[in-house]
Enzyme design. Sequence first.
Site, PDB file in Angstrom:
ATOM      1  N   GLU A 175      -5.844  -3.602  -1.243  1.00  0.00           N
ATOM      2  CA  GLU A 175      -6.297  -4.679  -0.356  1.00  0.00           C
ATOM      3  C   GLU A 175      -7.460  -5.482  -0.935  1.00  0.00           C
ATOM      4  OE1 GLU A 175      -5.482  -1.648   0.531  1.00  0.00           O
ATOM      5  OE2 GLU A 175      -4.661  -1.541   2.564  1.00  0.00           O
TER       6      GLU A 175
ATOM      7  N   TRP B 100     -20.721  15.328   9.426  1.00  0.00           N
ATOM      8  CA  TRP B 100     -19.667  15.073   8.446  1.00  0.00           C
ATOM      9  C   TRP B 100     -19.943  15.784   7.125  1.00  0.00           C
ATOM     10  CZ3 TRP B 100     -18.451   9.093   8.786  1.00  0.00           C
ATOM     11  CH2 TRP B 100     -17.879   8.836  10.041  1.00  0.00           C
TER      12      TRP B 100
ATOM     13  N   LYS C 154     -15.246  17.277   9.947  1.00  0.00           N
ATOM     14  CA  LYS C 154     -16.302  17.214  10.965  1.00  0.00           C
ATOM     15  C   LYS C 154     -16.649  18.635  11.399  1.00  0.00           C
ATOM     16  CE  LYS C 154     -15.210  12.632  12.581  1.00  0.00           C
ATOM     17  NZ  LYS C 154     -13.774  12.356  12.528  1.00  0.00           N
TER      18      LYS C 154
ATOM     19  N   THR D  52       0.868  -1.186   0.000  1.00  0.00           N
ATOM     20  CA  THR D  52       0.000   0.000   0.000  1.00  0.00           C
ATOM     21  C   THR D  52       0.898   1.227   0.000  1.00  0.00           C
ATOM     22  OG1 THR D  52       0.009   0.046   2.393  1.00  0.00           O
ATOM     23  CG2 THR D  52      -1.771  -1.176   1.356  1.00  0.00           C
TER      24      THR D  52
END
Length: 543
Positions: free
Chosen positions: A331, A445, A440, A186
Amino acid sequence: MLGQMQNWPLLVSRFLSHASAAHGHREIVTKLVEGGTHRCTWHDIERRSKQLAQALNRLGCKPGDRIATLAWNGHRHLEVWYGTSGSERVCHTLNPRLFVDQLIYIINHAEDSVLLFDTTFAPLVEKLSPHLPTVKHYIALCPRAHVPDIKVPGGVLCYEDMIAAENGDYTWPSFDENTASSLCYTSGTTGNPKGVLYSHRSTVLHTYGACMADTMGMTASSVILPVVPMFHANAWAIPYGAAAVGCKLVFNGPHFDAATLQQLIIDEGVTFTAAVPTVWLAMLQHLEATGTGLGNLQTVTIGGSAAPRIMIDTFQTKYGIKVGHAWGMTETSPLGTIGTLTPEILAMNKEVQLDAQCKQGRRIFGVDLKITGPDGKALPHDGIAFGNLKVRGPWVVARYFKGEGGDILDAEGWFDSGDVATMDPHGFLHITDRAKDVIKSGGEWISSIDIENAALAHPAVQEAAVIGVVHPKWDERPLLIIILKAGMSATKQNILDVVAPQVAKWWLPDDVAFVDELPHGATGKLNKMELRKQFANHVLSVS
Ligand code: AMP
């Protein structure tokens, strides 16, 4: 009671044997690093992959050895993929755009024993080599005349000489399909990069998923240019899928400029291509500036970052090219979802269809998805509730290489993607942020990706990034950071006027900043951590 069918291990070498036997004459075209265009066939690729497997035997490589590549997309890289995995070694694709320190860490962590590299990377390899105690052999992917004059332990071996020394009389071994086939780290924007170790079984199943008509729809008649690099999450399975269906493959080598890609697409009759949005941004600007088109191109898959609405619309409306907007991650092999429209959405008007295509699509068979709230409970599929996106399936990671990060699955086997998303009643996933990038504001959100896309609708905006900056009353408020197109101008207010009708009122950025450059990571994604550092002391003010 057990079924009574044959046990035919799902091995990566099967793709190549099939392509060679059933589509042996189909072409593989490469723009070479050393200049010129190279043409060969699936039959040649299989023979030369076997020769490489023999050459690795001669070097003393054992099953399970990690064989690293630092290479662009091309026929030799393809041979290395198949020659290593097919002979039970692990093909470890390295992203050359990573920092030197990250590459050193990754190669040492993987304990790579061989490094095959394109000559472009010769200076990089020379710089890395003193720090790579496990690497015993350095092989330049070129003919003798182009072998670079660099100092590495044991000297540089010549790939073409090694291939020429073998006869290709080799049978792909059969072994457990759960054996590791390839390794990809990654990009590691936080902490050290972590290795995702794919198995033959996961790779074959993922490739079946990738080839399905509603996924990428690869067929023997397709002509595919995977602009997405083979070091970026397996080039989204294209080099495997192309062999499975036996189609013509076109590789752009080290060339990523829009004019070269366009020429290749036209000259080679490319029907399908795939890449991250930045590649298409440059391409659409080039087409606009030159008043030209993209030949026989029918479909483009866009993923890796959110595809802006204007990009999807322009491809489809102006150039008649269908867009598949996909979501995935290293992944998840990487394909998780793709935005192929369902009959219900196709029955609706064009704007609704485009709304759906701006989302990241629906799950592919083989990938289970859910979004959960802070209490871990599944959230409704109402297209509004934001939650953590969790995935599971036979091509989703179970643990990182060498157990880095510990247990990464919950008790029910779900892997937390680190993305925040909504899911609508039609099953379309909408990625609103990386969890760490969510803004936030007053406990609610705000999606930075949605605001970025809204800003891109302004004709003068080349690229947009939104981050949260500290606010005394609301904790965080969005700051919109813009790169303007060359020779164009816009004021803060002009930009906000375009954004306002597209987002909730309280999402409207408190400020707009103009910059010449935005920081990107090794796979082309915006590096928001870096941006947050740059704008840590920014004082919000709209004029
Ligand atoms: P990587 O493993 O480097 O390919 O990065 C995977 C991450 O890229 C995902 O977890 C998402 O955050 C992001 N990503 C991939 N595809 C998309 C997409 N179509 N829209 C928005 N973000 C995406």
